[in-house]
Design an enzyme around this catalytic site. Structure first.
Site, PDB file in Angstrom:
ATOM      1  N   TYR A 118     -12.101  -2.774  -2.299  1.00  0.00           N
ATOM      2  CA  TYR A 118     -12.553  -2.772  -0.904  1.00  0.00           C
ATOM      3  C   TYR A 118     -14.080  -2.729  -0.796  1.00  0.00           C
ATOM      4  CZ  TYR A 118      -7.941  -2.481   1.325  1.00  0.00           C
ATOM      5  OH  TYR A 118      -6.668  -2.753   1.796  1.00  0.00           O
TER       6      TYR A 118
ATOM      7  N   ASN B  26      -1.205  -0.281   7.393  1.00  0.00           N
ATOM      8  CA  ASN B  26      -0.568  -1.539   7.790  1.00  0.00           C
ATOM      9  C   ASN B  26       0.205  -2.195   6.643  1.00  0.00           C
ATOM     10  OD1 ASN B  26      -2.690  -2.311   6.253  1.00  0.00           O
ATOM     11  ND2 ASN B  26      -3.721  -3.516   7.830  1.00  0.00           N
TER      12      ASN B  26
ATOM     13  N   GLU C 296      -9.436 -10.777  -7.279  1.00  0.00           N
ATOM     14  CA  GLU C 296      -8.539  -9.625  -7.095  1.00  0.00           C
ATOM     15  C   GLU C 296      -7.416  -9.614  -8.133  1.00  0.00           C
ATOM     16  OE1 GLU C 296      -7.330  -9.816  -2.976  1.00  0.00           O
ATOM     17  OE2 GLU C 296      -9.342  -9.320  -2.250  1.00  0.00           O
TER      18      GLU C 296
ATOM     19  N   LYS D   7       0.835  -1.202   0.000  1.00  0.00           N
ATOM     20  CA  LYS D   7       0.000   0.000   0.000  1.00  0.00           C
ATOM     21  C   LYS D   7       0.875   1.260   0.000  1.00  0.00           C
ATOM     22  CE  LYS D   7      -3.438  -2.513   2.772  1.00  0.00           C
ATOM     23  NZ  LYS D   7      -4.346  -2.415   3.946  1.00  0.00           N
TER      24      LYS D   7
ATOM     25  N   HIS E 149      -1.674  -5.601   1.672  1.00  0.00           N
ATOM     26  CA  HIS E 149      -2.933  -6.327   1.494  1.00  0.00           C
ATOM     27  C   HIS E 149      -2.595  -7.699   0.957  1.00  0.00           C
ATOM     28  CE1 HIS E 149      -6.931  -7.522   0.129  1.00  0.00           C
ATOM     29  NE2 HIS E 149      -6.314  -7.960  -0.960  1.00  0.00           N
TER      30      HIS E 149
HETATM   31  N1  LIG Z   1     -10.748  -0.480  12.416  1.00  0.00           N
HETATM   32  C1  LIG Z   1     -10.090  -0.031  11.354  1.00  0.00           C
HETATM   33  N2  LIG Z   1      -9.736   1.272  11.281  1.00  0.00           N
HETATM   34  C2  LIG Z   1      -9.072   1.759  10.206  1.00  0.00           C
HETATM   35  N3  LIG Z   1      -8.705   0.989   9.149  1.00  0.00           N
HETATM   36  C3  LIG Z   1      -9.018  -0.318   9.184  1.00  0.00           C
HETATM   37  C4  LIG Z   1      -9.727  -0.894  10.281  1.00  0.00           C
HETATM   38  N4  LIG Z   1      -9.899  -2.215  10.028  1.00  0.00           N
HETATM   39  C5  LIG Z   1      -9.325  -2.435   8.831  1.00  0.00           C
HETATM   40  N5  LIG Z   1      -8.787  -1.309   8.317  1.00  0.00           N
HETATM   41  C6  LIG Z   1      -8.101  -1.151   7.024  1.00  0.00           C
HETATM   42  O1  LIG Z   1      -8.862  -1.851   6.052  1.00  0.00           O
HETATM   43  C7  LIG Z   1      -8.079  -2.893   5.470  1.00  0.00           C
HETATM   44  C8  LIG Z   1      -8.969  -4.064   5.155  1.00  0.00           C
HETATM   45  O2  LIG Z   1      -9.466  -4.581   6.371  1.00  0.00           O
HETATM   46  P1  LIG Z   1      -9.487  -6.152   6.624  1.00  0.00           P
HETATM   47  O3  LIG Z   1      -9.884  -6.854   5.362  1.00  0.00           O
HETATM   48  O4  LIG Z   1     -10.327  -6.388   7.831  1.00  0.00           O
HETATM   49  O5  LIG Z   1      -7.959  -6.483   7.009  1.00  0.00           O
HETATM   50  P2  LIG Z   1      -6.823  -7.299   6.239  1.00  0.00           P
HETATM   51  O6  LIG Z   1      -6.094  -6.310   5.347  1.00  0.00           O
HETATM   52  O7  LIG Z   1      -5.932  -7.815   7.337  1.00  0.00           O
HETATM   53  O8  LIG Z   1      -7.499  -8.401   5.462  1.00  0.00           O
HETATM   54  C9  LIG Z   1      -6.995  -3.163   6.516  1.00  0.00           C
HETATM   55  O9  LIG Z   1      -5.844  -3.776   5.963  1.00  0.00           O
HETATM   56  C10 LIG Z   1      -6.713  -1.771   7.021  1.00  0.00           C
HETATM   57  O10 LIG Z   1      -5.890  -1.037   6.108  1.00  0.00           O
HETATM   58 MG   LIG Z   2      -9.088  -8.277   4.107  1.00  0.00          MG
END
Ligand SMILES: Nc1ncnc2c1ncn2[C@@H]1O[C@H](COP(=O)(O)OP(=O)(O)O)[C@@H](O)[C@H]1O
Ligand SMILES: [Mg+2]
Length: 147
Positions: free
Chosen positions: A49, A112, A126, A9, A115
Site C-alpha cells: 500500500y 471491503n 504485486e 483481506k 484487493h
Molecule cells: N476513504 C477511505 N477510508 C478508509 N479506507 C479506505 C478509504 N479509501 C480506501 N480505503 C482502503 O484502502 C484500500 C485501497 O484504496 P484504493 O486503492 O483507493 O481502492 P481499491 O482497493 O478499490 O483499489 C481500499 O480497498 C480500502 O480498503
Molecule cells: Mg487500489
C-alpha cells in the site's frame, strides 16, 4: 493473457467468505495460478500500500491488513485485471452495485473484502511482491471454451 493479484483481506477470512468470493473469480472462467494464506508482516503491507502513504486512512489500513490472515491469489485469463476489478465493484461497499463482491457483501469503505491490481504493470509488481517463490502456471485444458 493477463495475470492479476487478488487479496481476500482479513475481513473476508474472519467473516468466512473465502469460498463465496473465490468461487466468483473461479466461475467467471479465470484460472488460478497461485494461492496461499498469509499473515502479512508490516513490511509487506507497507510495500503493498505504498501508494497510499500519507493519506488519512493509511495507518488504519495497514493495521487492518496485518490484523489477521489474508488469502493471496493470482488469477489469470483474458483481461484478468479489468475483469476482476469489475467483479469486485467500487471501493466503498455502500456504493458498489449489487452483483459485485463488494456490492453484495460489504458495507464499509475500508473493510471491503478484496484487493485487486489496478493495471497490468501494478499486477506484475504485486504478484512478485506476494509470490516471490513463483506461480504454478499451466495451460488450462478448458482454454478453448472460456477464452
Ligand atoms: N476513504 C477511505 N477510508 C478508509 N479506507 C479506505 C478509504 N479509501 C480506501 N480505503 C482502503 O484502502 C484500500 C485501497 O484504496 P484504493 O486503492 O483507493 O481502492 P481499491 O482497493 O478499490 O483499489 C481500499 O480497498 C480500502 O480498503
Ligand atoms: Mg487500489
Amino acid at each position: 493473457m493477463q495475470q492479476t493479484l487478488i487479496l481476500l483481506k482479513p475481513d473476508a477470512v474472519q467473516r468466512r467468505l473465502v469460498g463465496e468470493i473465490t468461487g466468483r473469480f473461479e466461475r467467471k472462467g479465470l484460472r488460478l495460478a497461485g494461492l496461499k494464506l498469509v499473515q502479512a508482516p508490516r513490511a509487506l503491507a507497507e510495500q503493498h500500500y505504498a501508494v497510499h502513504k500519507g493519506k488519512p486512512f493509511y495507518d488504519s489500513l495497514l493495521a487492518f491488513l496485518t490484523s489477521g490472515p489474508t488469502v493471496a491469489m493470482v488469477w489469470e485469463g483474458r483481461e484478468a485485471v479489468a475483469v476482476c476489478r469489475t467483479l469486485m465493484g467500487l471501493t466503498d461497499g455502500a456504493k458498489a452495485p449489487p452483483g459485485t463482491i463488494r456490492g453484495d457483501l460489504a458495507l464499509s469503505v475500508q473493510n471491503n473484502l478484496v484487493h485487486g491490481s489496478d493495471s497490468p504493470e501494478n499486477a506484475a509488481l504485486e504478484v512478485a511482491l506476494w509470490f516471490p517463490e513463483g506461480l504454478v502456471s499451466v495451460a488450462g485444458v478448458d482454454a478453448q471454451w472460456v477464452g
